[in-house]
Write an enzyme that holds these catalytic residues in place. Structure first.
Site, PDB file in Angstrom:
ATOM      1  N   GLU A   1     -18.748  24.511  -4.616  1.00  0.00           N
ATOM      2  CA  GLU A   1     -18.820  23.872  -6.051  1.00  0.00           C
ATOM      3  C   GLU A   1     -17.184  23.603  -6.736  1.00  0.00           C
ATOM      4  OE1 GLU A   1     -20.039  26.857  -8.957  1.00  0.00           O
ATOM      5  OE2 GLU A   1     -20.476  25.437 -10.568  1.00  0.00           O
TER       6      GLU A   1
ATOM      7  N   CYS B   1     -24.750  27.098  -7.617  1.00  0.00           N
ATOM      8  CA  CYS B   1     -24.273  28.316  -8.175  1.00  0.00           C
ATOM      9  C   CYS B   1     -25.453  28.821  -9.561  1.00  0.00           C
ATOM     10  CB  CYS B   1     -22.911  28.170  -8.882  1.00  0.00           C
ATOM     11  SG  CYS B   1     -21.942  29.799  -8.714  1.00  0.00           S
TER      12      CYS B   1
ATOM     13  N   LYS C   1     -25.730  19.835 -11.553  1.00  0.00           N
ATOM     14  CA  LYS C   1     -25.994  21.199 -11.903  1.00  0.00           C
ATOM     15  C   LYS C   1     -26.634  21.338 -13.189  1.00  0.00           C
ATOM     16  CE  LYS C   1     -23.465  25.631 -12.125  1.00  0.00           C
ATOM     17  NZ  LYS C   1     -22.229  26.277 -12.356  1.00  0.00           N
TER      18      LYS C   1
HETATM   19  N1  GLN Z   1     -23.421  33.749 -12.276  1.00  0.00           N
HETATM   20  C1  GLN Z   1     -22.589  33.143 -11.557  1.00  0.00           C
HETATM   21  C2  GLN Z   1     -21.278  34.092 -11.338  1.00  0.00           C
HETATM   22  O1  GLN Z   1     -21.465  34.878 -12.061  1.00  0.00           O
HETATM   23  C3  GLN Z   1     -22.344  31.657 -11.998  1.00  0.00           C
HETATM   24  C4  GLN Z   1     -20.926  31.086 -11.921  1.00  0.00           C
HETATM   25  C5  GLN Z   1     -21.314  29.500 -11.359  1.00  0.00           C
HETATM   26  O2  GLN Z   1     -22.400  28.974 -11.797  1.00  0.00           O
HETATM   27  N2  GLN Z   1     -20.019  28.972 -11.008  1.00  0.00           N
HETATM   28  O3  GLN Z   1     -20.480  33.558 -10.559  1.00  0.00           O
END
Ligand code: GLN
Length: 305
Positions: free
Chosen positions: A42, A170, A122
């Site tokens: 990402e 993510c 996203k």
């Molecule tokens: N829940 C994910 C984390 O704790 C989300 C992080 C993200 O979307 N970049 O890393």
């Protein structure tokens, strides 16, 4: 099919340096001539931990037309494989420049011929994203019924010669805003409903380790994080389908402004209710993890439940 995760430690705002890092990792890796898919994290070249729209603004890239897309196109043609990369997107106003522009946390996927196949936005935003990005267009259909809605919040469809794929970024694999029920499994439910044999997530996943813990045994994965990812695909495990489903989890590593990322990129196979793991990158190593899905996975994951 062969897939690769390019795990790197970008630094926030250092686009040129981050590109050089990615290229150095690739040139130190024996990339097979028949690689099908190279997946990057990402926001791979901009870095992740921006605190406001003003801060990320200089790094926003026009939809499938910025530096990350150009890089993906060249690399796809060079290695003759599909490339997926995360980037911060700004839309170009369709009619006149005074139209509002929207910003998304996106991935672009390019074919081996350098053709843009898909731009994914996203849907489920993490706190950091909420400071600058909008939710992907269909994120309002995030409850369980989405699986059968015509407009699901994640991408599930044909992606060139890769066939049917489900794509996410993510936080998409988490419960929506961490407030919807854990058992909704929004992302895994769509993947299951769409019967995609291949699932791919680009990530900048954080970890709970301290900086000191992170630099110890950098080549070892963060098992707690990998176990959490596996858990978020539980519906596919419980379905006990005969046909295998492969999950590619391409995370970043390193630190930004004191935030530690979990690395541990991994490729998983779920078949007849059994989860196995091909290979995992270390929690703090820059590496291109190459996996041949036709081979036997190295580890079997047992549920503690
Ligand atoms: N829940 C994910 C984390 O704790 C989300 C992080 C993200 O979307 N970049 O890393």
């Amino acid at each position: 099919m062969k897939v690769a995760c390019l795990q790197l430690a970008p630094e926030v705002g250092q686009v040129q340096q981050n590109i050089q890092r990615a290229e150095a990792i690739l040139s130190n890796t024996r990339i097979p001539a028949d690689l099908d898919w190279l997946v990057l994290p990402e926001l791979a070249f901009s870095g992740y931990n921006f605190h406001s729209l003003e801060e990320i603004r200089p790094f926003l890239e026009p939809t499938t037309a910025g530096i990350s897309t150009q890089w993906a196109t060249q690399v796809a043609q060079h290695y003759n494989c599909h490339v997926t990369i995360g980037y911060p997107e700004i839309t170009t106003p369709a009619i006149n420049p005074s139209d509002t522009q929207t910003h998304y946390n996106s991935t672009v996927t390019v074919s081996p011929q350098g053709v843009i196949l898909h731009n994914y936005r996203k849907s489920f935003l993490y706190y950091t994203d909420e400071t600058w990005a909008s939710e992907g267009p269909a994120s309002n259909s995030h409850n369980l019924s989405n699986a059968s809605s015509p407009d699901p919040p994640f991408f599930a469809g044909e992606l060139g010669t890769l066939g049917k794929v489900t794509l996410g970024i993510c936080m998409d694999i988490n419960p929506y805003k961490f407030t919807s029920p854990w058992s909704n499994y929004e992302f895994a439910s769509l993947a299951q409903f769409s019967q995609s044999p291949l699932i791919c997530i680009s990530m900048a996943w954080l970890c709970h380790l301290t900086p000191t813990e992170l630099i110890q045994d950098p080549g070892q994965p963060d098992i707690a994080t990998v176990a959490y990812w596996v858990e978020r695909f539980q519906p596919l495990v419980e379905a006990k389908e005969e046909k295998p489903v492969y999950v590619v989890l391409a995370n970043r590593c390193g630190m930004e402004k004191g935030v530690c990322y979990a690395g541990s990129s991994t490729v998983i196979k779920i078949e007849k209710g059994i989860v196995s793991l091909y290979e995992t990158a270390g929690k703090n190593e820059e590496k291109c993890l190459v996996v041949d899905l036709a081979e036997r996975p190295k580890f079997q994951v047992r549920s503690g439940r």
